[in-house]
Design a protein around this motif. Structure first.
Motif, PDB file in Angstrom:
ATOM      1  N   MET A 160      -8.056 -15.774  -5.538  1.00 21.29           N
ATOM      2  CA  MET A 160      -6.623 -15.511  -5.664  1.00 21.29           C
ATOM      3  C   MET A 160      -5.981 -15.562  -4.283  1.00 21.29           C
ATOM      4  SD  MET A 160      -6.526 -12.490  -8.557  1.00 21.29           S
ATOM      5  CE  MET A 160      -4.746 -12.640  -8.757  1.00 21.29           C
ATOM      6  N   ALA A 161      -4.713 -15.962  -4.258  1.00 20.45           N
ATOM      7  CA  ALA A 161      -3.979 -16.067  -2.994  1.00 20.45           C
ATOM      8  C   ALA A 161      -3.509 -14.687  -2.539  1.00 20.45           C
ATOM      9  CB  ALA A 161      -2.784 -16.999  -3.169  1.00 20.45           C
ATOM     10  N   GLU A 162      -3.365 -14.545  -1.231  1.00 21.72           N
ATOM     11  CA  GLU A 162      -2.957 -13.262  -0.668  1.00 21.72           C
ATOM     12  C   GLU A 162      -1.592 -12.832  -1.172  1.00 21.72           C
ATOM     13  OE1 GLU A 162      -3.200  -9.757   1.395  1.00 21.72           O
ATOM     14  OE2 GLU A 162      -4.767 -11.232   0.984  1.00 21.72           O
ATOM     15  N   HIS A 163      -0.651 -13.775  -1.337  1.00 20.58           N
ATOM     16  CA  HIS A 163       0.687 -13.388  -1.796  1.00 20.58           C
ATOM     17  C   HIS A 163       0.666 -12.904  -3.248  1.00 20.58           C
ATOM     18  CE1 HIS A 163       0.571 -17.585  -3.368  1.00 20.58           C
ATOM     19  NE2 HIS A 163       1.348 -17.097  -4.313  1.00 20.58           N
ATOM     20  N   GLU A 164      -0.353 -13.288  -4.022  1.00 18.97           N
ATOM     21  CA  GLU A 164      -0.510 -12.745  -5.375  1.00 18.97           C
ATOM     22  C   GLU A 164      -1.061 -11.330  -5.331  1.00 18.97           C
ATOM     23  OE1 GLU A 164      -2.059 -15.610  -8.576  1.00 18.97           O
ATOM     24  OE2 GLU A 164      -2.950 -16.403  -6.746  1.00 18.97           O
ATOM     25  N   LEU A 165      -2.020 -11.100  -4.450  1.00 19.32           N
ATOM     26  CA  LEU A 165      -2.773  -9.850  -4.435  1.00 19.32           C
ATOM     27  C   LEU A 165      -2.011  -8.690  -3.821  1.00 19.32           C
ATOM     28  CD1 LEU A 165      -6.164 -11.405  -3.347  1.00 19.32           C
ATOM     29  CD2 LEU A 165      -5.722 -10.296  -5.537  1.00 19.32           C
ATOM     30  N   GLN A 166      -1.286  -8.959  -2.746  1.00 19.25           N
ATOM     31  CA  GLN A 166      -0.678  -7.865  -1.975  1.00 19.25           C
ATOM     32  C   GLN A 166       0.231  -6.967  -2.810  1.00 19.25           C
ATOM     33  OE1 GLN A 166       1.599  -9.112   1.460  1.00 19.25           O
ATOM     34  NE2 GLN A 166       0.998  -7.297   2.589  1.00 19.25           N
ATOM     35  N   PRO A 167       1.213  -7.500  -3.551  1.00 23.17           N
ATOM     36  CA  PRO A 167       2.083  -6.608  -4.318  1.00 23.17           C
ATOM     37  C   PRO A 167       1.357  -5.897  -5.467  1.00 23.17           C
ATOM     38  CG  PRO A 167       2.559  -8.916  -4.820  1.00 23.17           C
ATOM     39  CD  PRO A 167       1.624  -8.909  -3.657  1.00 23.17           C
ATOM     40  N   ILE A 168       0.374  -6.559  -6.057  1.00 21.88           N
ATOM     41  CA  ILE A 168      -0.338  -5.937  -7.181  1.00 21.88           C
ATOM     42  C   ILE A 168      -1.197  -4.778  -6.687  1.00 21.88           C
ATOM     43  CG2 ILE A 168      -2.011  -6.322  -9.021  1.00 21.88           C
ATOM     44  CD1 ILE A 168      -1.077  -9.202  -9.167  1.00 21.88           C
ATOM     45  N   TRP A 169      -1.908  -4.961  -5.578  1.00 21.79           N
ATOM     46  CA  TRP A 169      -2.734  -3.876  -5.045  1.00 21.79           C
ATOM     47  C   TRP A 169      -1.871  -2.684  -4.645  1.00 21.79           C
ATOM     48  CZ3 TRP A 169      -8.053  -4.353  -2.539  1.00 21.79           C
ATOM     49  CH2 TRP A 169      -8.827  -5.276  -3.236  1.00 21.79           C
ATOM     50  N   ARG A 170      -0.677  -2.981  -4.108  1.00 22.22           N
ATOM     51  CA  ARG A 170       0.219  -1.880  -3.733  1.00 22.22           C
ATOM     52  C   ARG A 170       0.704  -1.137  -4.984  1.00 22.22           C
ATOM     53  NH1 ARG A 170       4.081  -4.639  -1.665  1.00 22.22           N
ATOM     54  NH2 ARG A 170       3.083  -4.917   0.365  1.00 22.22           N
ATOM     55  N   ALA A 171       1.084  -1.888  -6.010  1.00 23.26           N
ATOM     56  CA  ALA A 171       1.599  -1.271  -7.240  1.00 23.26           C
ATOM     57  C   ALA A 171       0.530  -0.470  -7.968  1.00 23.26           C
ATOM     58  CB  ALA A 171       2.166  -2.352  -8.165  1.00 23.26           C
ATOM     59  N   LEU A 172      -0.713  -0.958  -7.942  1.00 26.15           N
ATOM     60  CA  LEU A 172      -1.801  -0.281  -8.649  1.00 26.15           C
ATOM     61  C   LEU A 172      -2.514   0.739  -7.774  1.00 26.15           C
ATOM     62  CD1 LEU A 172      -3.405  -3.284 -10.592  1.00 26.15           C
ATOM     63  CD2 LEU A 172      -1.821  -1.542 -11.451  1.00 26.15           C
ATOM     64  N   ASP A 173      -2.034   0.911  -6.544  1.00 24.94           N
ATOM     65  CA  ASP A 173      -2.599   1.897  -5.619  1.00 24.94           C
ATOM     66  C   ASP A 173      -4.101   1.681  -5.416  1.00 24.94           C
ATOM     67  OD1 ASP A 173      -2.477   4.027  -3.861  1.00 24.94           O
ATOM     68  OD2 ASP A 173      -2.878   5.529  -5.407  1.00 24.94           O
TER      69      ASP A 173
END
Length: 571
Positions: A160-173
């Motif tokens: 997965m690309a970093e721009h996909e992962l960053q907001p999801i990891w932040r939202a899911l803590d």
């Protein structure tokens, strides 16, 4: 009903407000009255009113001061102020302080009721919204772990690309170091003596994941588990961040924690497992790390279960036993630096060539085995399994264990599809598949015989007679019950497959091994309670219970009283 408090320094006004209005008809209960603000605060502290009907001008503490102090103390009450002064400054000040409304004396009943009804409606609406918000918050809180698990499954399935992962990891803590992660995979070889069911296996996978998370956390690392309910090669995946003290590229502490997790899984959950570890990777390449962990763990197929496998230089890793009898020192033979994620052209990912596949599972061999199964010919099937085992071992010398396992799984599917024709239920087939898919090579013959020919399995799988095997097991149990031994330990001591041994023991002795062990331990505990001055926790340790509370709970369930009561009053 909402609670109302009346505050006024004149008794006749308080009595008039109490008697004039039918408060219950408006959903209100009078909880008391007060002469001034100080008395009102004392009453409010214990009764928590929803509405305060208060005069402005009172001795000691007036209505304005009451409202200010109530707000300061965090009292959630609507305040309606009453005054005989038609002074706009009072009304303006009351509104600034947050008064719900403002009335002038003399009070007209219809005006008062309109204000009260409006105030009641606002309070009830606020409560309804608050209740709905609480439910939504709770639903969100409950759904976050599931969403986190689903996202991790996605991360393990593809890059997965970093721009996909960053907001999801932040939202899911997801609080893991995105640049330095390790993937662990766990395979359950034996589910213990409990009955297998789809729901039971799902719960045990969840429990195993939590156990691995907690064990890794004790080493200073952080981890998130992901139960894999329908995966062909693993039951749990764990994405872990090695402890801060671990040097880059090395994780001995993490591997030691994995070894302890394997031991605890057997001691606490009754599960025999193997664990595979990947090298470090960033979150974009978790799918590669997952494949590496699977490939490393698949070495259980050749070397046997109850181990932790970490690759060294891309090849199979030597590994020590990690069961109840296995020492950590042996397991640390696998502590070579984990291999970096492999490219698709790695030799570990090459498929078994067609010629080798035909050699392993030719049509003739498959048909002969199926025919032996249909005739319930245990001796013939055992001989064919010996032939197949030789081919499997030879193939494993030249090909990755994952590839040999994959080919064997195709053969298992063929066997089960033929067995379906005999009327076996889908649930029974699913359980057979679960056992056969997780079976190490050394247990393959015994597992097949026990699965398809349970009434003939002892004939071909055990070299001594059933009675001699049981006698040997009982001697081992009597000599070692105080060590906290389990089913896997006993089966290993007499060289039998745990699942087969469990069924054989139950059939010959008349009760499961777990119940037999408890009976023996309780008998010894009662003897020590009656004949020695030892402390209860000392007795617990002597009869094989490392957890004192578990011993007391089991003793009470078994004897109907606590160990202390037994010592004081006897049976």
């Amino acid at each position: 009903m909402l609670k109302l408090m009346i505050v006024d320094d004149e008794l006749w006004i308080r009595e008039g407000l109490k008697q004039t209005v039918d408060w219950p008809a408006h959903g209100i209960r009078l909880i008391g009255e007060a002469e001034n603000g100080k008395q009102a605060l004392e009453l409010a502290a214990s009764e928590a009113p929803d509405i305060i009907l208060s005069d402005i001008r009172m001795p000691g503490m007036d209505g304005m001061a009451l409202m200010e102090e109530a707000k300061r103390r965090g009292l959630d009450a609507k305040v309606i102020l009453i005054s005989g002064f038609s002074d706009f400054a009072y009304a303006q000040r009351a509104v600034q302080l947050g008064a719900f409304d403002y009335m002038l004396k003399p009070i007209e009943e219809d005006v008062l009721l309109r204000i009260i009804d409006r105030c009641t409606a606002e309070i009830l609406q606020k409560r309804k919204l608050s209740s709905r918000l609480d439910k939504l918050t709770e639903l969100a809180r409950e759904s976050v772990p599931l969403a986190r698990q689903k996202h991790l499954e996605l991360c393990l399935s593809r890059p997965m690309a970093e721009h996909e992962l960053q907001p999801i990891w932040r939202a899911l803590d997801i609080d893991l170091n995105p640049e330095r992660l390790v993937v662990l995979t766990a395979v359950v070889h034996d589910w213990g003596e409990r009955g297998l069911s789809e729901q039971g296996c799902a719960l045990m996978r969840y429990a195993l994941g939590k156990l691995m998370e907690e064990t890794l956390a004790e080493e200073g690392g952080r981890a998130l588990a992901c139960p894999l309910q329908e995966h062909a090669y693993a039951d749990v995946a764990v994405v872990a961040e090695p402890g801060a003290a671990a040097p880059p590229g090395e994780g001995p502490a993490l591997r030691q924690a994995a070894e302890r997790a394997a031991q605890r899984a057997q001691q606490l959950l009754g599960l025999r497992i193997s664990i595979g570890a990947s090298g470090t990777a960033d979150r974009r390449r978790l799918s590669n790390a997952f494949k590496e962990a699977l490939a490393n763990n698949m070495d259980y197929f050749v070397h046997g279960g109850d181990r932790v496998f970490a690759g060294a230089g891309g090849g199979p890793a030597p590994a020590g036993r990690c069961g109840a009898n296995g020492g950590g020192a042996d397991c640390r033979k696998a502590d070579a630096q984990p291999a970096a994620p492999k490219e698709p052209e790695s030799p570990r990912d090459e498929p078994v060539q067609a010629a080798n596949r035909a050699e392993l599972f030719d049509t003739s061999l498959s048909n002969r085995m199926i025919h032996a199964l249909q005739l319930s010919d245990g001796c013939r099937l055992a001989a064919l399994l010996d032939e197949q085992l030789e081919r499997l071992r030879e193939s494993a010398k030249h090909h990755p264990a994952m590839n040999v396992r994959s080919e064997l799984n195709l053969f298992i599917d063929l066997l089960l599809s033929k067995w379906r024709e005999h009327g076996m239920s889908d649930e029974a087939l699913r359980l057979l598949k679960l056992q056969l898919y997780r079976c190490p090579l050394q247990d393959w013959k015994a597992t097949v015989l026990a699965a398809f020919l349970p009434h003939r399995a002892g004939e071909a799988a055990a070299s001594p007679s059933t009675k001699r095997a049981i006698d040997k097991a009982l001697r081992y149990i009597h000599d070692n019950f105080h060590r906290g031994i389990s089913l896997g330990d006993v089966a290993e001591a007499i060289y039998l497959n745990p699942s087969y041994f469990s069924r054989m023991f139950h059939a010959e002795v008349g009760e499961p091994l777990s119940k037999y062990l408890i009976r023996m331990r309780m008998a010894k505990a009662k003897e020590l309670l009656e004949q020695t001055p030892l402390k209860v926790y000392e007795i617990a340790d002597l009869v094989g219970y490392k957890d004192f509370r578990h011993f007391v709970k089991t003793f009470k369930e078994w004897e109907g009283m606590t160990p202390a009561q037994f010592r004081n009053y006897g049976a």
